[in-house]
Design an enzyme around this catalytic site. Sequence first.
Site, PDB file in Angstrom:
ATOM      1  N   ASP A  69       0.715  -1.103   0.004  1.00 44.41           N
ATOM      2  CA  ASP A  69       0.015   0.050   0.111  1.00 44.41           C
ATOM      3  C   ASP A  69       0.921   1.207   0.088  1.00 44.41           C
ATOM      4  O   ASP A  69       2.132   1.170   0.119  1.00 44.41           O
ATOM      5  CB  ASP A  69      -0.989  -0.004   1.335  1.00 44.41           C
ATOM      6  CG  ASP A  69      -0.317  -0.370   2.288  1.00 44.41           C
ATOM      7  OD1 ASP A  69       1.015  -0.223   2.616  1.00 44.41           O
ATOM      8  OD2 ASP A  69      -1.131  -1.093   3.317  1.00 44.41           O
ATOM      9  N   ASN A 138      -7.863  -3.428  14.339  1.00 45.88           N
ATOM     10  CA  ASN A 138      -9.320  -3.905  14.085  1.00 45.88           C
ATOM     11  C   ASN A 138      -9.139  -4.797  13.105  1.00 45.88           C
ATOM     12  O   ASN A 138     -10.317  -5.182  12.366  1.00 45.88           O
ATOM     13  CB  ASN A 138      -9.881  -2.749  13.388  1.00 45.88           C
ATOM     14  CG  ASN A 138      -9.308  -2.118  12.262  1.00 45.88           C
ATOM     15  OD1 ASN A 138      -8.313  -2.558  11.547  1.00 45.88           O
ATOM     16  ND2 ASN A 138      -9.905  -1.070  11.565  1.00 45.88           N
ATOM     17  N   HIS A 140      -7.428  -5.181  10.268  1.00 48.20           N
ATOM     18  CA  HIS A 140      -7.054  -5.114   8.854  1.00 48.20           C
ATOM     19  C   HIS A 140      -5.859  -5.687   8.485  1.00 48.20           C
ATOM     20  O   HIS A 140      -4.982  -5.957   9.230  1.00 48.20           O
ATOM     21  CB  HIS A 140      -7.106  -3.581   8.461  1.00 48.20           C
ATOM     22  CG  HIS A 140      -6.012  -2.573   9.026  1.00 48.20           C
ATOM     23  ND1 HIS A 140      -6.241  -1.752   9.772  1.00 48.20           N
ATOM     24  CD2 HIS A 140      -4.701  -2.842   8.814  1.00 48.20           C
ATOM     25  CE1 HIS A 140      -5.004  -0.974  10.012  1.00 48.20           C
ATOM     26  NE2 HIS A 140      -3.945  -1.785   9.549  1.00 48.20           N
ATOM     27  N   GLU A 145      -9.982  -2.209   5.439  1.00 48.26           N
ATOM     28  CA  GLU A 145     -10.823  -2.219   6.562  1.00 48.26           C
ATOM     29  C   GLU A 145     -11.757  -3.041   6.784  1.00 48.26           C
ATOM     30  O   GLU A 145     -12.205  -3.593   5.800  1.00 48.26           O
ATOM     31  CB  GLU A 145     -11.092  -0.539   6.712  1.00 48.26           C
ATOM     32  CG  GLU A 145      -9.956   0.411   6.643  1.00 48.26           C
ATOM     33  CD  GLU A 145      -8.954   0.719   7.889  1.00 48.26           C
ATOM     34  OE1 GLU A 145      -9.262  -0.433   8.705  1.00 48.26           O
ATOM     35  OE2 GLU A 145      -8.199   1.860   8.061  1.00 48.26           O
TER      36      GLU A 145
END
Length: 253
Positions: A69, A138, A140, A145
């Site tokens: 990313d 979380n 990811h 997400e």
Amino acid sequence: MAMKLLKVADYAEMSRQAADIIIKQVKEKPNAVLGLATGSTVLGVYRELAADHRQHGTSYRLVRTVNLDEYVGLGPDHPNSYRYYMNQHLFAQLDIPLHQTHVPDGLAADLDEECRRYERLIDELGGIDLQLLGIGRNGHIGFNEPGTPFSSPTHVVELAESTRKANVRFFGSLDDVPRRAITMGIATILRSRRIVLLASGEEKADAMARLLEGVVTPDLPASALHLHPDVTIIADCEALSLIPKEKRRVDAP
């Protein structure tokens, strides 16, 4: 091959074991395509790879890399861009030609076309032999997400507030943290031939407990890894601290 869990004592041992897997991959296939990650979790791995290159001469001249990313709006010279991170922490320490290393272009005029270009690039390289991953608090992976479809290719994502807050330590303030990023999609990640996921520290314990429960749901993006035939998880004691001991199935390295 089922998902394999390697429990290690601490961050240093996690880093060494992950580096050993990557070094073995490169020695077995000198022109391997490595999928790479950024962030604090993988820094130790990159230090181990650099040390091995200096001490033992493992060569990366034929290796190709693709990163997961990049932040939208940050160019390669920005100290918080992932291209800058990779150049500083890994590529400059190895003998890999820079033109064989690939990171999404966060300054692309047409972001959707940049996503399509990146997908084509991975295909043209012959696919990813080994993908290195961290896991977000979380759940990811990459910047996928919660709620991201498992069928997603490389795409532009709006970063969750929790993700931006987790990354604020690298920036001056929350306002400086980009709100969007380009990320390999979950489908892109799952096309990798082998995946190695790293987890260290108690802040990752909740996500790891949910992942190892085995429930596959887009609410926990990392749970998509249960759909892959060759995943190795290397996690330290703190990251596994919320998992009952009787449920920890640990495999030999």
